[in-house]
Design an enzyme around this catalytic site. Structure first.
Site, PDB file in Angstrom:
ATOM      1  N   LEU A  65       0.871  -1.172   0.000  1.00  0.00           N
ATOM      2  CA  LEU A  65       0.000   0.000   0.000  1.00  0.00           C
ATOM      3  C   LEU A  65       0.907   1.220   0.000  1.00  0.00           C
ATOM      4  O   LEU A  65       1.942   1.219   0.674  1.00  0.00           O
ATOM      5  CB  LEU A  65      -0.882   0.035   1.252  1.00  0.00           C
ATOM      6  CG  LEU A  65      -2.117  -0.856   1.320  1.00  0.00           C
ATOM      7  CD1 LEU A  65      -2.830  -0.647   2.648  1.00  0.00           C
ATOM      8  CD2 LEU A  65      -3.065  -0.567   0.169  1.00  0.00           C
ATOM      9  N   ASP A  66       0.508   2.246  -0.718  1.00  0.00           N
ATOM     10  CA  ASP A  66       1.284   3.479  -0.703  1.00  0.00           C
ATOM     11  C   ASP A  66       1.485   3.946   0.735  1.00  0.00           C
ATOM     12  O   ASP A  66       0.613   3.759   1.592  1.00  0.00           O
ATOM     13  CB  ASP A  66       0.556   4.592  -1.467  1.00  0.00           C
ATOM     14  CG  ASP A  66       0.462   4.303  -2.956  1.00  0.00           C
ATOM     15  OD1 ASP A  66       1.150   3.381  -3.426  1.00  0.00           O
ATOM     16  OD2 ASP A  66      -0.301   5.007  -3.637  1.00  0.00           O
ATOM     17  N   ARG A  67       2.603   4.562   0.989  1.00  0.00           N
ATOM     18  CA  ARG A  67       2.886   5.079   2.335  1.00  0.00           C
ATOM     19  C   ARG A  67       1.756   5.978   2.830  1.00  0.00           C
ATOM     20  O   ARG A  67       1.356   5.910   3.997  1.00  0.00           O
ATOM     21  CB  ARG A  67       4.200   5.868   2.318  1.00  0.00           C
ATOM     22  CG  ARG A  67       4.553   6.494   3.665  1.00  0.00           C
ATOM     23  CD  ARG A  67       5.896   7.174   3.612  1.00  0.00           C
ATOM     24  NE  ARG A  67       6.294   7.637   4.935  1.00  0.00           N
ATOM     25  CZ  ARG A  67       7.516   8.035   5.246  1.00  0.00           C
ATOM     26  NH1 ARG A  67       8.467   8.039   4.315  1.00  0.00           N
ATOM     27  NH2 ARG A  67       7.802   8.439   6.461  1.00  0.00           N
ATOM     28  N   ARG A  98      -4.825   6.432  -7.624  1.00  0.00           N
ATOM     29  CA  ARG A  98      -4.533   7.859  -7.528  1.00  0.00           C
ATOM     30  C   ARG A  98      -4.396   8.480  -8.918  1.00  0.00           C
ATOM     31  O   ARG A  98      -4.929   9.572  -9.187  1.00  0.00           O
ATOM     32  CB  ARG A  98      -3.255   8.066  -6.714  1.00  0.00           C
ATOM     33  CG  ARG A  98      -3.384   7.594  -5.281  1.00  0.00           C
ATOM     34  CD  ARG A  98      -2.046   7.459  -4.588  1.00  0.00           C
ATOM     35  NE  ARG A  98      -1.417   8.769  -4.367  1.00  0.00           N
ATOM     36  CZ  ARG A  98      -0.259   8.927  -3.723  1.00  0.00           C
ATOM     37  NH1 ARG A  98       0.380   7.853  -3.238  1.00  0.00           N
ATOM     38  NH2 ARG A  98       0.246  10.125  -3.548  1.00  0.00           N
TER      39      ARG A  98
END
Length: 273
Positions: A133-135, A222
């Site tokens: 998962l993205d930070r 995103r």
């Protein structure tokens, strides 16, 4: 000024201790070196294999190379605290908060979900990355606790045999009532996202969307939403104008047939925005 350096030390004699070797080749105290090793910035190359080492009293051999990647900014960071959703023995399921990393780098791993799992699960187990998962994103993430589990779970993601659902709060009034599919390629690769509106706030001009993805390209949701004119709230990378909040992207559901127990698994979270 915060200190940052890297050093590569060729071991010339047998039976040196890692801590002694580092102390003699850097200006850091042994206490700082022990803390740095525990946070994952010291590596050892033996033959063709390079591994992270944490034991200060690790015995070194002639011909090996000791590496230290020291960055005070990285090492001084405090990890955000995740919530354990389920401990399935061979793997665990977590609610990752925004700010916690999925995996570390050569500069350290103490702010990662895998390291947190290693340090806080009972009984203690090794941890392996399964997916990311993205930070800045939050939500459900799996951590494997054996190489076998890691390989089998990773295969689920690679073969798209796992259902992944996200919630995203975006800027703008989403104009569609029915499900929409975004299939804009990312970095030249096929990328498919399905979007369903959940709630529309016409006053504040924001929309809560449910997004399921068939592919797992970097920053896929995103980028797809931003390129459609609806950047996610808090997305500093992809043109959000509302930057008071963390990235409002959350992994809320994972569903799959466990490749170890062959039972159906479903993990869900309630959106917190």
């Amino acid at each position: 000024m915060l200190k940052s350096f890297e050093q590569h030390i060729k071991i010339a004699t047998d039976n040196q201790l890692a801590i002694e070797c580092l102390a003699s080749h850097t200006e850091l105290s042994k206490q700082k070196l022990k803390e740095a090793m525990n946070k994952g910035c010291v590596w050892l190359t033996a033959g063709k294999k390079t591994q992270r080492i944490r034991r200060a009293k690790k015995t070194l051999k002639c011909g090996q190379t000791l590496h230290i990647y020291y960055d005070e900014k990285v090492l001084s960071a405090e990890p955000s605290v995740p919530e354990l959703i389920a401990d399935e023995s061979d793997y665990s399921v977590w609610n990752k908060p925004s700010g916690l990393l999925s995996q570390g780098s050569k500069w350290g791993d103490h702010c990662t979900i895998t390291r947190w799992a290693e340090q806080h699960l009972t009984p203690q187990r090794n941890s392996f990355v399964v997916h990311r998962l993205d930070r800045a994103a939050s939500g459900i993430i799996l951590v494997a606790h054996s190489k076998t589990a890691a390989a089998k779970l990773s295969h689920l993601f690679a073969t798209r045999a796992i259902s992944k659902t996200y919630h995203a709060m975006v800027e703008g009034v989403w104009p569609f009532e029915a499900s929409q599919t975004i299939n804009q390629p990312i970095d030249g690769k096929p990328s498919v996202s399905h979007v369903i509106p959940l709630t529309i706030d016409k006053v504040n001009e924001t929309s809560l969307l449910e997004v399921s993805i068939e592919t797992g390209r970097k920053h896929q949701i995103r980028r797809h939403l931003a390129e459609s004119g609806f950047p996610i709230v808090g997305d500093r990378l992809y043109d959000s104008t509302i930057l008071d909040d963390d990235l409002m992207l959350m992994a809320v559901k994972l569903a799959f047939v466990c490749p170890l127990s062959h039972s159906e698994k479903l993990y869900q979270l309630t959106t917190n925005f």
